[in-house]
Design an enzyme around this catalytic site. Structure first.
Site, short mmCIF file in Angstrom:
data_model
loop_
_atom_site.label_atom_id
_atom_site.label_comp_id
_atom_site.label_asym_id
_atom_site.label_seq_id
_atom_site.Cartn_x
_atom_site.Cartn_y
_atom_site.Cartn_z
CE LYS B 131 -4.16 -1.86 2.21
NZ LYS B 131 -5.14 -1.74 1.14
CE LYS B 172 -6.85 2.56 4.24
NZ LYS B 172 -6.69 2.78 2.80
N GLY B 178 -8.71 -6.46 3.00
CA GLY B 178 -9.85 -7.12 3.61
C GLY B 178 -10.24 -6.57 4.97
N GLY B 179 -9.80 -5.36 5.28
CA GLY B 179 -10.23 -4.73 6.52
C GLY B 179 -9.42 -5.14 7.74
CG HIS B 222 -14.96 1.18 -3.05
ND1 HIS B 222 -13.90 0.66 -2.34
CD2 HIS B 222 -14.83 0.71 -4.31
CE1 HIS B 222 -13.17 -0.09 -3.15
NE2 HIS B 222 -13.71 -0.08 -4.34
CD GLU B 289 -10.40 -1.38 -4.71
OE1 GLU B 289 -11.08 -2.37 -4.97
OE2 GLU B 289 -9.91 -1.18 -3.58
NE ARG B 306 -7.52 -9.20 -6.70
CZ ARG B 306 -8.70 -8.65 -6.41
NH1 ARG B 306 -9.69 -8.74 -7.26
NH2 ARG B 306 -8.88 -8.01 -5.27
#
Lengths: 164, 505
Positions: B131, B172, B178-179, B222, B289, B306
């Protein structure tokens, strides 16, 4: 006794002729038509309404889709209820009000689990009351022709000897 | 998908690959096989022994069993999967989504084995998979990123710097997804503790305890952009998707186009995504995103290198087959069309049907499929690999199927989706299908008033209402007559022997 999401629901046959009437949670419903047990798209006429549904069975559960919901209806495990209730294992209670129409065992006789002890009639339906466990008949509280209320003890068994 | 690309690309019997192994299972493996069939490329499935008879195995031309202590371990065994591909002389591997699809070491090992990985190269996966490096790369190429604090080993220094951004803050995991290792912090007092917890969670889940903090956008949407890159700097976008309806930080409803999105915001996001993909010399289909604030500001979230679970909504509005596009790009054929040729028509919505109980915080459910009636229409795809009597376990993800519906406009797509969800009859395991219909039917959803807290905000309105007494009684009657014994009791039993056995109280 049936369970939906852990909630108990009682079903009794009120009468079978001329039309089947089932009492669910104390409310009577007339059922016309007969579904074929088990899997598939089905329809019944209940209280005059055509009720269409899809049903599938697996063991002690019925899975249904109707009224826009998918529901699992489980058969409550009567034996488990008895075991949890403790004393319930030592007696046979009337599942509904009715009358004794035959007595198959005498005090002092041995019975095995599931064996019929008395037959009762209730709302025109005859029902065999069976022993909840292996044991010896201690008392039979009612005789042929006697009537009784729901939950009255009809038969009691000798208590089990304490484990040494 | 009945929208083949220009046939000239595979004319003269020169298909890009002869045989492709799909390193996945379930609906996505089946979906990839469909395209391989259309392209006349042989397909190879892999499976653990517990799924030897699964639909993707039956659909494929060949199948190879991968040993593993658990089914998931088998699907993550890179060496065994590459060995399987070589044993059947496959010339490429399609990773699907999840599992090894964003594993740089896997992509490198596939290439080292002389096979084509249908995806970007290992360096790009690594760049976007972290990230922090992804974020820095995005910022360096003019893609907006949220104000943030880079990770440090010293939690107290980190907390002090983070507090300077202001609150609320999002903590984060650097290696996350996935949170996991994620939390919202609303005051300086909770910051240090939250950072410590996030770091230990990150360490546990990802083996990397680094965390970072960024500005938390309230009521964020989102929005993501589907992109295609040719690996040489050529890049186009296929417009955006909205994936704001989420539970447990995972999407459950996605749509394209996004509702009520100002054209300028849409254009800016798509242009930013193309800049990023072009700068990275990205080669594959991919997704950039963003989170979009109520004030119209948007920030880079991450890039998925992907095929995305929700790719079909883009296929439905553009008429493109993204799997085919991936394969052709991997073969070096370049992009299927130029940006000015990309058109979209109508509206598409995807609902993820999961084995879970919305009434119990969406906890996974298990069971055996006892009945399956799936909706069918020319405007929908029911993507699944389900079989009657299939056991639904916790071995894999709880997603059972995807319902993807197209309509000429958003309202029609919503109505068609609700109708299709209601037609879906899947008995034997609890699912969220009726919950999804309730979301689509909610006035806030219809109005396009979406944000990632939608599920929490409308929690009580979305939960199933109790059935009426009559409905409940009818349900019980329909159920009880399904038991052979009760049916016989009610209709057949000779009088003297009538018994209601288990039905006695």
């Amino acid at each position: 006794m049936l369970l939906i999401d852990g909630q108990k629901h009682e079903v009794t046959v009120v009468r079978r002729r001329p039309q089947l009437v089932l009492r669910v949670n104390g409310r009577d419903h007339e059922v016309r038509g007969r579904s074929s047990p088990g899997v598939g798209r089905q329809a019944l006429v209940i209280d005059g309404d055509s009720v269409e549904f899809v049903r599938a069975a697996a063991g002690e559960s019925q899975f249904l889709r109707l009224y826009g919901r998918s529901v699992e209806v489980k058969l409550a495990d009567v034996r488990a209820t008895g075991a949890n209730a403790g004393a319930a294992q030592d007696s046979i209670k009337a599942p509904m009000p009715g009358a004794i129409i035959s007595v198959h065992k005498a005090v002092g006789e041995t019975v095995s689990r599931g064996e019929t002890v008395v037959t009762i009639e209730s709302m025109k339906l005859q029902t065999a009351l069976v022993s909840p466990r292996d044991g010896v008949i201690a008392t039979i509280e009612r005789t042929l022709g006697d009537s009784f209320e729901k939950d009255e003890v009809i038969v009691s068994l000798e208590p089990l000897a304490e484990e040494a | 998908m009945n929208s083949p690309l220009a046939p000239a690309r595979t004319a003269g019997n020169t298909v890009p690959f002869r045989k492709i192994l799909i390193a996945n299972r379930g609906e996505i493996a089946c979906r990839v096989i469909r395209t391989l069939n259309a392209m006349q490329i042989a397909s190879v499935a892999i499976h653990h022994r517990v799924e030897a008879n699964a639909r993707h195995v039956r659909m494929a031309d060949e199948a190879v069993e991968i040993a593993g202590e658990t089914p998931i371990a088998a699907h993550l065994d890179a060496n065994a999967i590459i060995a399987a591909a070589r044993s059947v002389n496959a010339d490429a591997i399609h990773p699907g989504y999840g599992f090894l699809s964003e594993n740089a070491a896997f992509a490198r090992a596939v290439a080292d084995a002389g096979l084509t990985f249908i995806g970007p190269n290992a360096e790009t996966i690594a760049l976007m998979g972290d990230k922090i490096s992804a974020r820095s790369f995005a910022a360096a190429h003019g893609v907006p990123v949220a104000p943030s604090v880079m990770p440090t080993q010293d939690i107290d220094t980190f907390a002090q710097e983070a507090a300077r951004i202001g609150f609320p803050l999002l903590i984060k995991a650097a290696a996350g997804g996935g949170g996991k290792g994620m939390s919202i912090v609303r005051s300086a007092a909770e910051l240090a503790d939250a950072a410590r917890i996030a770091a230990s969670e990150a360490q546990r889940y990802f083996g990397d305890g680094r965390v970072y903090a960024e500005l938390y956008v309230e009521r964020p949407r989102h929005i993501e952009v589907q992109v295609l890159g040719d690996g040489k700097g050529g890049a186009i976008h296929l417009f955006e998707r909205e994936c704001s309806v989420q539970r447990r930080f995972q999407k459950i409803i996605e749509e394209a186009p996004a509702a009520n999105l100002p054209e300028s915001a849409c254009d800016e996001m798509c242009a930013a995504a193309v800049r990023l993909v072009s700068a990275a010399n990205y080669q594959n289909a991919g997704t950039v995103e963003f989170i979009l604030g109520a004030d119209g500001r948007f920030f880079f979230l991450e890039m998925n290198t992907r095929l995305q679970v929700e790719h079909p909504v883009t296929e439905m509005i553009t008429g493109l087959d993204l799997v085919r596009t991936q394969i052709e790009i991997a073969a070096g054929y370049g992009l299927p069309l130029t940006q000015d040729k990309v058109r979209r028509s109508g509206h598409a919505i995807e609902c993820r049907i999961c084995a879970e109980d919305p009434a119990r915080d969406f906890l996974p459910e298990t069971g055996v499929i006892q009945w399956l009636d799936v909706p069918a229409a020319d405007y929908l795809r029911f993507e699944n690999a389900l079989d009657l009597k299939q056991r639904i376990t916790t071995d894999f993800d709880p997603m059972l199927a995807k319902l993807v519906v197209h309509g000429p406009d958003r309202n029609t797509a919503i109505e068609r989706s609700i109708k299709a969800l209601n037609e879906l009859t899947l008995l034997g395991v609890k699912t969220n299908a009726d919950y999804l219909a309730a979301v689509l039917g909610h006035q806030a959803f219809r109005a396009g008033d979406l944000h990632t807290g939608f599920v929490a905000e409308h929690r009580s309105a979305l939960l199933a209402t109790a059935p009426s007494d009559v409905e409940l009684d009818h349900t019980i009657i329909a159920a009880v007559l399904g038991f052979k014994e009760f049916d016989a009791l009610a209709f057949e039993t000779p009088e003297p022997f009538a018994t209601i056995g288990p039905w006695r109280n």
